[in-house]
Design a protein around this motif. Sequence first.
Motif, short mmCIF file in Angstrom:
data_model
loop_
_atom_site.label_atom_id
_atom_site.label_comp_id
_atom_site.label_asym_id
_atom_site.label_seq_id
_atom_site.Cartn_x
_atom_site.Cartn_y
_atom_site.Cartn_z
N PHE A 139 0.05 0.77 -6.83
CA PHE A 139 0.84 1.75 -6.07
C PHE A 139 0.28 1.93 -4.67
O PHE A 139 1.04 1.95 -3.69
CB PHE A 139 0.89 3.09 -6.82
N LEU A 140 -1.02 2.07 -4.55
CA LEU A 140 -1.63 2.24 -3.24
C LEU A 140 -1.46 0.99 -2.38
O LEU A 140 -1.24 1.08 -1.17
CB LEU A 140 -3.11 2.59 -3.38
N PHE A 141 -1.53 -0.18 -2.99
CA PHE A 141 -1.33 -1.42 -2.25
C PHE A 141 0.11 -1.52 -1.72
O PHE A 141 0.33 -1.84 -0.55
CB PHE A 141 -1.65 -2.62 -3.14
N VAL A 142 1.07 -1.22 -2.57
CA VAL A 142 2.48 -1.25 -2.15
C VAL A 142 2.72 -0.19 -1.07
O VAL A 142 3.43 -0.45 -0.08
CB VAL A 142 3.41 -1.05 -3.36
N LEU A 143 2.14 0.98 -1.22
CA LEU A 143 2.27 2.03 -0.22
C LEU A 143 1.70 1.57 1.12
O LEU A 143 2.29 1.83 2.18
CB LEU A 143 1.58 3.30 -0.70
N TYR A 144 0.59 0.87 1.09
CA TYR A 144 -0.02 0.35 2.32
C TYR A 144 0.89 -0.68 2.98
O TYR A 144 1.07 -0.66 4.20
CB TYR A 144 -1.39 -0.27 1.99
N ILE A 145 1.46 -1.57 2.20
CA ILE A 145 2.36 -2.59 2.74
C ILE A 145 3.64 -1.96 3.28
O ILE A 145 4.10 -2.30 4.38
CB ILE A 145 2.68 -3.65 1.67
N LEU A 195 -11.85 -6.77 -17.46
CA LEU A 195 -12.24 -7.76 -16.47
C LEU A 195 -11.05 -8.38 -15.75
O LEU A 195 -11.20 -8.97 -14.68
CB LEU A 195 -13.09 -8.86 -17.12
N SER A 196 -9.86 -8.27 -16.32
CA SER A 196 -8.68 -8.83 -15.67
C SER A 196 -8.32 -8.09 -14.39
O SER A 196 -7.59 -8.62 -13.55
CB SER A 196 -7.50 -8.83 -16.63
N ASN A 197 -8.82 -6.88 -14.21
CA ASN A 197 -8.57 -6.13 -12.98
C ASN A 197 -9.31 -6.72 -11.78
O ASN A 197 -8.90 -6.51 -10.64
CB ASN A 197 -8.97 -4.67 -13.14
N ILE A 198 -10.38 -7.44 -12.00
CA ILE A 198 -11.20 -7.95 -10.90
C ILE A 198 -10.44 -8.92 -10.01
O ILE A 198 -10.40 -8.72 -8.78
CB ILE A 198 -12.51 -8.56 -11.42
N PRO A 199 -9.79 -9.97 -10.53
CA PRO A 199 -9.08 -10.87 -9.62
C PRO A 199 -7.89 -10.21 -8.93
O PRO A 199 -7.58 -10.52 -7.78
CB PRO A 199 -8.62 -12.02 -10.51
N ILE A 200 -7.24 -9.28 -9.59
CA ILE A 200 -6.10 -8.58 -8.99
C ILE A 200 -6.58 -7.72 -7.83
O ILE A 200 -6.00 -7.74 -6.73
CB ILE A 200 -5.36 -7.74 -10.05
N THR A 201 -7.65 -6.99 -8.03
CA THR A 201 -8.21 -6.16 -6.98
C THR A 201 -8.71 -7.01 -5.82
O THR A 201 -8.54 -6.65 -4.65
CB THR A 201 -9.34 -5.28 -7.54
N PHE A 202 -9.31 -8.14 -6.13
CA PHE A 202 -9.77 -9.05 -5.08
C PHE A 202 -8.60 -9.57 -4.26
O PHE A 202 -8.68 -9.66 -3.02
CB PHE A 202 -10.57 -10.21 -5.68
N LEU A 203 -7.50 -9.89 -4.91
CA LEU A 203 -6.30 -10.33 -4.20
C LEU A 203 -5.78 -9.24 -3.27
O LEU A 203 -5.45 -9.50 -2.10
CB LEU A 203 -5.20 -10.74 -5.18
N TYR A 204 -5.73 -8.00 -3.74
CA TYR A 204 -5.32 -6.87 -2.90
C TYR A 204 -6.24 -6.75 -1.69
O TYR A 204 -5.80 -6.52 -0.57
CB TYR A 204 -5.32 -5.57 -3.68
N TYR A 205 -7.53 -6.88 -1.92
CA TYR A 205 -8.52 -6.77 -0.85
C TYR A 205 -8.31 -7.84 0.21
O TYR A 205 -8.32 -7.57 1.41
CB TYR A 205 -9.93 -6.86 -1.44
N VAL A 206 -8.08 -9.09 -0.23
CA VAL A 206 -7.88 -10.19 0.70
C VAL A 206 -6.62 -9.98 1.54
O VAL A 206 -6.62 -10.18 2.75
CB VAL A 206 -7.81 -11.54 -0.05
N VAL A 207 -5.55 -9.51 0.92
CA VAL A 207 -4.31 -9.27 1.64
C VAL A 207 -4.48 -8.14 2.66
O VAL A 207 -4.01 -8.24 3.80
CB VAL A 207 -3.14 -8.96 0.66
N VAL A 208 -5.15 -7.08 2.28
CA VAL A 208 -5.34 -5.94 3.18
C VAL A 208 -6.24 -6.31 4.35
O VAL A 208 -5.98 -5.91 5.49
CB VAL A 208 -5.92 -4.73 2.41
N MET A 209 -7.25 -7.12 4.11
CA MET A 209 -8.18 -7.48 5.19
C MET A 209 -7.59 -8.47 6.18
O MET A 209 -8.08 -8.61 7.28
CB MET A 209 -9.48 -8.03 4.61
N LYS A 210 -6.54 -9.18 5.80
CA LYS A 210 -5.94 -10.15 6.73
C LYS A 210 -4.90 -9.50 7.53
O LYS A 210 -4.33 -8.96 8.07
CB LYS A 210 -5.35 -11.33 5.98
#
Length: 100
Positions: free
Chosen positions: A27-33, A85-100
């Motif tokens: 939700f926070l990621f979509v809100l940011y986008i 542990l499945s949350n780790i790659p999803i969160t990493f993907l969000y982080y990469v998108v936000v930082m770019k």
Amino acid sequence: MKTITEKSFEEKQSAELAIGTFIISSFLFVLYIISNENPNVLVIAWPFAASAIILNTIMIVHLIDRFINLRECRKDIAVKILILLSNIPITFLYYVVVMK
């Protein structure tokens, strides 16, 4: 004849934590986008992400302790660990998108 009874691991908090943190972070990621990368959203998102990492780490340590001590429930506990542990790659993907 010996009967084998399988005990199931009756802990729901780990799955609820994993699903809850996934939904809120999504939700926070979509809100940011949607907000055209408004930095005010990050003021809310970063503390949430930090607390989610801490809570998930505590839960994984707890589940690993249960995995070691409860031999008959290892399969159920391993599934719960993998869900967390499945949350780790999803969160990493969000982080990469936000930082770019």
